[in-house]
Design a protein around this motif. Structure first.
Motif, PDB file in Angstrom:
ATOM      1  N   LEU A  56      13.025   6.892  11.713  1.00 45.47           N
ATOM      2  CA  LEU A  56      14.340   6.827  10.414  1.00 45.47           C
ATOM      3  C   LEU A  56      15.186   8.974  10.446  1.00 45.47           C
ATOM      4  CD1 LEU A  56      14.311   7.281   7.443  1.00 45.47           C
ATOM      5  CD2 LEU A  56      12.100   8.119   7.090  1.00 45.47           C
ATOM      6  N   TYR A  57      16.216   8.741  10.565  1.00 40.52           N
ATOM      7  CA  TYR A  57      16.656   9.236  10.104  1.00 40.52           C
ATOM      8  C   TYR A  57      17.784   9.442   9.044  1.00 40.52           C
ATOM      9  CZ  TYR A  57      20.162  12.800  11.648  1.00 40.52           C
ATOM     10  OH  TYR A  57      20.845  13.964  11.608  1.00 40.52           O
ATOM     11  N   ILE A  58      17.478  11.176   8.185  1.00 44.59           N
ATOM     12  CA  ILE A  58      18.230  11.096   7.388  1.00 44.59           C
ATOM     13  C   ILE A  58      19.016  12.328   7.595  1.00 44.59           C
ATOM     14  CG2 ILE A  58      17.707  12.068   4.356  1.00 44.59           C
ATOM     15  CD1 ILE A  58      14.735  11.745   5.302  1.00 44.59           C
ATOM     16  N   PRO A  59      19.805  12.341   7.233  1.00 45.77           N
ATOM     17  CA  PRO A  59      21.719  12.708   7.359  1.00 45.77           C
ATOM     18  C   PRO A  59      21.784  13.956   6.716  1.00 45.77           C
ATOM     19  CG  PRO A  59      22.227  11.258   6.788  1.00 45.77           C
ATOM     20  CD  PRO A  59      21.523  10.734   6.388  1.00 45.77           C
ATOM     21  N   ARG A  60      21.452  13.768   5.589  1.00 48.24           N
ATOM     22  CA  ARG A  60      22.043  14.824   4.783  1.00 48.24           C
ATOM     23  C   ARG A  60      20.830  15.287   3.904  1.00 48.24           C
ATOM     24  NH1 ARG A  60      27.452  14.815   3.776  1.00 48.24           N
ATOM     25  NH2 ARG A  60      27.168  15.755   1.922  1.00 48.24           N
ATOM     26  N   THR A  61      20.815  16.748   3.090  1.00 45.99           N
ATOM     27  CA  THR A  61      20.025  17.646   2.343  1.00 45.99           C
ATOM     28  C   THR A  61      19.675  16.316   1.559  1.00 45.99           C
ATOM     29  OG1 THR A  61      20.354  19.331   3.026  1.00 45.99           O
ATOM     30  CG2 THR A  61      19.496  19.630   1.690  1.00 45.99           C
ATOM     31  N   GLU A  62      20.504  16.253   0.449  1.00 47.39           N
ATOM     32  CA  GLU A  62      20.712  15.230  -0.310  1.00 47.39           C
ATOM     33  C   GLU A  62      19.844  14.117  -0.556  1.00 47.39           C
ATOM     34  OE1 GLU A  62      25.312  15.257   0.531  1.00 47.39           O
ATOM     35  OE2 GLU A  62      22.682  16.492   0.812  1.00 47.39           O
ATOM     36  N   GLU A  63      19.690  13.406   0.564  1.00 51.81           N
ATOM     37  CA  GLU A  63      19.334  12.406   0.963  1.00 51.81           C
ATOM     38  C   GLU A  63      17.883  12.876   0.842  1.00 51.81           C
ATOM     39  OE1 GLU A  63      21.791  10.824   3.520  1.00 51.81           O
ATOM     40  OE2 GLU A  63      23.405   9.743   2.441  1.00 51.81           O
ATOM     41  N   ALA A  64      17.402  13.395   1.316  1.00 52.49           N
ATOM     42  CA  ALA A  64      15.768  14.617   1.615  1.00 52.49           C
ATOM     43  C   ALA A  64      14.690  14.590   0.591  1.00 52.49           C
ATOM     44  CB  ALA A  64      15.549  15.271   2.896  1.00 52.49           C
ATOM     45  N   GLY A  65      13.995  15.090   1.100  1.00 53.48           N
ATOM     46  CA  GLY A  65      13.294  15.271   0.093  1.00 53.48           C
ATOM     47  C   GLY A  65      11.808  14.203   0.082  1.00 53.48           C
ATOM     48  N   ILE A  90       0.617  -1.224  -0.206  1.00 56.08           N
ATOM     49  CA  ILE A  90       0.181  -0.111  -0.002  1.00 56.08           C
ATOM     50  C   ILE A  90       0.967   0.989  -0.495  1.00 56.08           C
ATOM     51  CG2 ILE A  90      -2.182  -0.642   0.994  1.00 56.08           C
ATOM     52  CD1 ILE A  90      -0.720   0.346   3.532  1.00 56.08           C
ATOM     53  N   GLN A  91       0.456   2.171  -0.723  1.00 58.38           N
ATOM     54  CA  GLN A  91       1.261   3.589  -1.045  1.00 58.38           C
ATOM     55  C   GLN A  91       0.076   4.778  -0.728  1.00 58.38           C
ATOM     56  OE1 GLN A  91       3.868   4.058  -3.876  1.00 58.38           O
ATOM     57  NE2 GLN A  91       2.749   4.305  -5.380  1.00 58.38           N
ATOM     58  N   THR A  92       1.051   5.775  -0.245  1.00 55.28           N
ATOM     59  CA  THR A  92       0.137   6.791  -0.210  1.00 55.28           C
ATOM     60  C   THR A  92       1.567   7.915  -0.012  1.00 55.28           C
ATOM     61  OG1 THR A  92      -1.916   8.454   1.309  1.00 55.28           O
ATOM     62  CG2 THR A  92       0.804   7.295   2.483  1.00 55.28           C
ATOM     63  N   SER A  93       1.210   8.940  -0.199  1.00 52.70           N
ATOM     64  CA  SER A  93       1.899  10.742  -0.648  1.00 52.70           C
ATOM     65  C   SER A  93       1.744  11.475   0.487  1.00 52.70           C
ATOM     66  CB  SER A  93       1.347  11.255  -1.422  1.00 52.70           C
ATOM     67  OG  SER A  93      -0.203  11.522  -1.633  1.00 52.70           O
ATOM     68  N   LEU A  94       2.615  11.276   1.218  1.00 57.13           N
ATOM     69  CA  LEU A  94       2.995  12.654   2.926  1.00 57.13           C
ATOM     70  C   LEU A  94       2.265  13.515   1.987  1.00 57.13           C
ATOM     71  CD1 LEU A  94       6.374  11.307   3.949  1.00 57.13           C
ATOM     72  CD2 LEU A  94       4.141  10.368   4.350  1.00 57.13           C
ATOM     73  N   THR A  95       2.141  14.485   3.069  1.00 57.41           N
ATOM     74  CA  THR A  95       1.731  15.576   3.109  1.00 57.41           C
ATOM     75  C   THR A  95       2.346  17.338   3.106  1.00 57.41           C
ATOM     76  OG1 THR A  95       1.699  16.206   5.702  1.00 57.41           O
ATOM     77  CG2 THR A  95      -0.862  15.406   4.790  1.00 57.41           C
ATOM     78  N   ARG A  96       3.991  16.244   3.721  1.00 58.18           N
ATOM     79  CA  ARG A  96       5.343  17.321   2.872  1.00 58.18           C
ATOM     80  C   ARG A  96       6.227  16.879   2.923  1.00 58.18           C
ATOM     81  NH1 ARG A  96       3.977  19.514   8.016  1.00 58.18           N
ATOM     82  NH2 ARG A  96       5.336  18.720  10.144  1.00 58.18           N
ATOM     83  N   PRO A  97       7.401  17.119   2.600  1.00 56.88           N
ATOM     84  CA  PRO A  97       8.533  16.216   2.725  1.00 56.88           C
ATOM     85  C   PRO A  97       8.854  16.118   3.494  1.00 56.88           C
ATOM     86  CG  PRO A  97       8.560  17.612   0.296  1.00 56.88           C
ATOM     87  CD  PRO A  97       7.505  17.831   1.809  1.00 56.88           C
ATOM     88  N   LEU A  98       9.948  14.794   3.517  1.00 64.78           N
ATOM     89  CA  LEU A  98      11.033  14.577   4.642  1.00 64.78           C
ATOM     90  C   LEU A  98      11.606  15.475   4.699  1.00 64.78           C
ATOM     91  CD1 LEU A  98      10.856  10.752   4.906  1.00 64.78           C
ATOM     92  CD2 LEU A  98       9.300  12.192   5.779  1.00 64.78           C
ATOM     93  N   ILE A 151      14.972  25.616   5.158  1.00 68.57           N
ATOM     94  CA  ILE A 151      15.642  24.372   4.738  1.00 68.57           C
ATOM     95  C   ILE A 151      16.752  24.713   3.802  1.00 68.57           C
ATOM     96  CG2 ILE A 151      15.634  22.424   3.307  1.00 68.57           C
ATOM     97  CD1 ILE A 151      14.466  22.835   6.851  1.00 68.57           C
ATOM     98  N   THR A 152      16.661  25.468   3.054  1.00 63.05           N
ATOM     99  CA  THR A 152      17.669  25.762   1.650  1.00 63.05           C
ATOM    100  C   THR A 152      18.553  26.854   2.013  1.00 63.05           C
ATOM    101  OG1 THR A 152      16.499  28.189   1.470  1.00 63.05           O
ATOM    102  CG2 THR A 152      15.784  25.876  -0.018  1.00 63.05           C
ATOM    103  N   HIS A 183       8.632   1.924   2.789  1.00 60.25           N
ATOM    104  CA  HIS A 183       9.629   2.519   1.981  1.00 60.25           C
ATOM    105  C   HIS A 183       9.710   4.049   1.526  1.00 60.25           C
ATOM    106  CE1 HIS A 183      12.744   2.749  -1.186  1.00 60.25           C
ATOM    107  NE2 HIS A 183      12.344   3.898  -1.897  1.00 60.25           N
ATOM    108  N   PHE A 184      10.598   4.875   1.375  1.00 62.41           N
ATOM    109  CA  PHE A 184      10.147   6.198   1.350  1.00 62.41           C
ATOM    110  C   PHE A 184      10.769   6.870  -0.351  1.00 62.41           C
ATOM    111  CE2 PHE A 184       9.354   6.168   5.940  1.00 62.41           C
ATOM    112  CZ  PHE A 184       8.377   6.593   6.552  1.00 62.41           C
ATOM    113  N   SER A 185      10.331   7.489  -0.707  1.00 67.95           N
ATOM    114  CA  SER A 185      11.058   7.716  -2.280  1.00 67.95           C
ATOM    115  C   SER A 185      10.215   9.438  -2.804  1.00 67.95           C
ATOM    116  CB  SER A 185      10.491   6.739  -3.038  1.00 67.95           C
ATOM    117  OG  SER A 185       9.416   6.586  -3.321  1.00 67.95           O
ATOM    118  N   ILE A 186      11.140  10.309  -3.416  1.00 68.72           N
ATOM    119  CA  ILE A 186      10.338  11.008  -4.141  1.00 68.72           C
ATOM    120  C   ILE A 186       9.822  10.762  -4.675  1.00 68.72           C
ATOM    121  CG2 ILE A 186      11.608  12.833  -5.613  1.00 68.72           C
ATOM    122  CD1 ILE A 186      13.656  11.958  -4.394  1.00 68.72           C
TER     123      ILE A 186
END
Length: 343
Positions: free
Chosen positions: A195-204, A114-122, A254-255, A150-153
Motif C-alpha cells: 500500500l502506498y499513499i501519495p498525498r498527505t490529505e489522503e492519509a491518516g 473483521i475490523q481493528t484499529s491500528l496502533t498509529r495512523p498511516l 509530518i505537519t 480497506h483502510f479508513s479514518i
C-alpha cells in the motif's frame, strides 16, 4: 567496543521500522468460552466485526473448552479441531474465522468482515506491506478469489444489517490478485500486497477492515468438494497473522511536509517529467532527492534538483504506460508527492 555501540544505537530504529501496526494480529489474547458468552470476535481485543449474514466472526484457540452439541462432543472453538474443520494456527495458538460468501439464496451477498484499529495512523509517502494468511475450512464447499483490505479514518458499519448489503460502495485499497483461488484446506495461503499513499490529505487512516468486498457475481466463487461430508454451501475461512508494516521510515515532521512547494509538468508525460521545488522556509533545495515510484510504491527512477533554482527533470520514456508518483524528500525528512500519468 565502538562497533557494539554503533549496532546498539541502530537497533531500535530497525525494530521500529519493522513494527506491526496491527495489535494482536495473531488473535492470541483470548480464550473462547461459550459458558461465559464469549465466543465472538469482539472479545479478542481490539478486533470487531461487520456482519451482513445475521451472525458474526469467530475466535479459535487451543485453550477453548470442550462443548456439548446434541449427542456429539466438539472442541467448538478450539485449535486444531473445531466445528468448522481442522487446522493448526499459522503461528501461536489462535486464529479467527469468518464467512467470505454465505448461502446466496438465504443471504445474497451475505458475508462477514473483521475490523481493528491500528496502533498509529498511516502516513503519506510511506510504503506499507499488508499481509495475512487464510485457510479454507474443510466442512465448506466453496472457495473464493476476492479478499480485500480497506483502510479508513473511522470504523466502518454495514449499510443495512437486515438487507445483507455490503458495508460501503468503495473499493478496498488492497485486493487479492485476480485468478488466484484460495482453495487450500490443508495449508495456509498468503495474501500480500503493498500500500502506498501519495498525498498527505489522503492519509491518516487508522482502521483496517478485511473481507470479501465484491458481490457474489464477481467473487470468483469456485466449488472445491463436498465439504468433508457436511456439504455446507458457503465459504468460510480461517485467518491468522495479520500485519501492516512500514517499509520506509516515517518522517518525524509530518505537519511540515507541504511546506515544500512542488510542481510537476507536463502531465500526462511521454518522455520527460520536469519539476520545480520551492521551500517556503527559504532553505536551499540542495540535498533534496526525487524518486519516481510506481503504483505500489516501488522506486523506478531517481533524480535531484539542480542548485538553488530547484529545477530538474526525470527521463520516463522507458517506463510502461500507467500511473506514477514523483516523491520529493527534503531536509529534515519532509516529503511531498505528486501524481502523474505516463503515456
Amino acid at each position: 567496543m565502538r562497533h557494539w555501540l554503533t549496532i546498539l544505537t541502530l537497533l531500535p530504529l530497525l525494530v521500529q521500522g519493522q513494527q506491526n501496526l496491527v495489535p494482536n494480529g495473531g488473535f492470541e489474547d483470548y480464550c473462547p468460552n461459550l459458558d461465559q458468552g464469549g465466543a465472538e470476535i469482539w472479545n479478542v481485543q481490539p478486533w470487531d466485526n461487520i456482519v451482513a449474514t445475521g451472525g458474526g466472526a469467530d475466535p479459535f484457540n487451543v485453550c477453548a473448552q470442550l462443548q456439548i452439541i446434541t449427542t456429539d462432543t466438539f472442541h467448538i472453538y478450539s485449535v486444531p479441531e473445531n466445528n468448522r474443520g481442522y487446522q493448526f494456527a499459522h503461528s501461536g495458538d489462535g486464529y479467527a474465522g469468518f464467512y467470505a460468501v454465505s448461502d446466496p439464496e438465504t443471504y445474497p451477498n451475505g458475508r462477514e468482515f473483521i475490523q481493528t484499529s491500528l496502533t498509529r495512523p498511516l502516513h503519506a509517502g510511506v510504503r506499507y506491506e499488508v499481509k495475512f494468511y487464510v485457510s479454507l475450512t474443510e466442512k465448506f464447499q466453496y472457495a473464493i478469489g476476492s479478499f480485500g483490505v480497506h483502510f479508513s479514518i473511522d470504523p466502518l458499519q454495514a449499510a443495512d444489517y437486515y438487507l445483507h448489503e455490503l458495508p460501503f460502495g468503495t473499493e478496498p485499497q488492497i485486493q487479492s490478485p485476480s485468478g488466484v483461488i484460495y482453495d487450500d484446506k490443508e495449508n495456509w495461503m498468503e495474501v500480500r500486497d503493498t500500500l502506498y499513499i501519495p498525498r498527505t490529505e489522503e492519509a491518516g487512516q487508522q482502521w483496517m477492515t478485511i473481507g470479501n468486498f465484491l458481490p457474489d457475481t464477481l467473487s470468483q466463487i469456485t466449488f472445491v468438494d463436498s465439504g468433508a461430508g457436511y456439504g455446507y454451501d458457503r465459504s468460510y475461512y480461517y485467518i491468522d497473522d495479520v500485519s501492516v508494516i512500514a517499509l520506509d521510515s516515517v518522517p518525524s515532521d509530518i505537519t511540515g511536509q507541504e511546506a515544500l512547494g512542488f510542481d510537476v509538468w507536463p502531465n500526462p508525460a511521454t518522455d520527460v517529467v520536469r519539476f520545480s521545488v520551492r521551500d517556503s522556509h527559504g532553505r536551499s533545495s540542495l540535498g533534496m532527492t526525487i524518486r519516481v515510484l510506481d503504483a505500489v510504491g516501488r522506486e523506478v527512477r531517481h533524480s535531484s534538483p539542480s542548485g538553488k533554482e530547484g529545477l530538474g527533470e526525470v527521463d520516463v520514456q522507458p517506463l510502461p504506460t500507467g500511473i506514477y508518483f514523483l516523491e520529493l524528500t527534503g531536509q529534515e525528512g519532509r516529503k511531498a508527492v505528486r501524481k502523474f500519468v505516463k503515456q
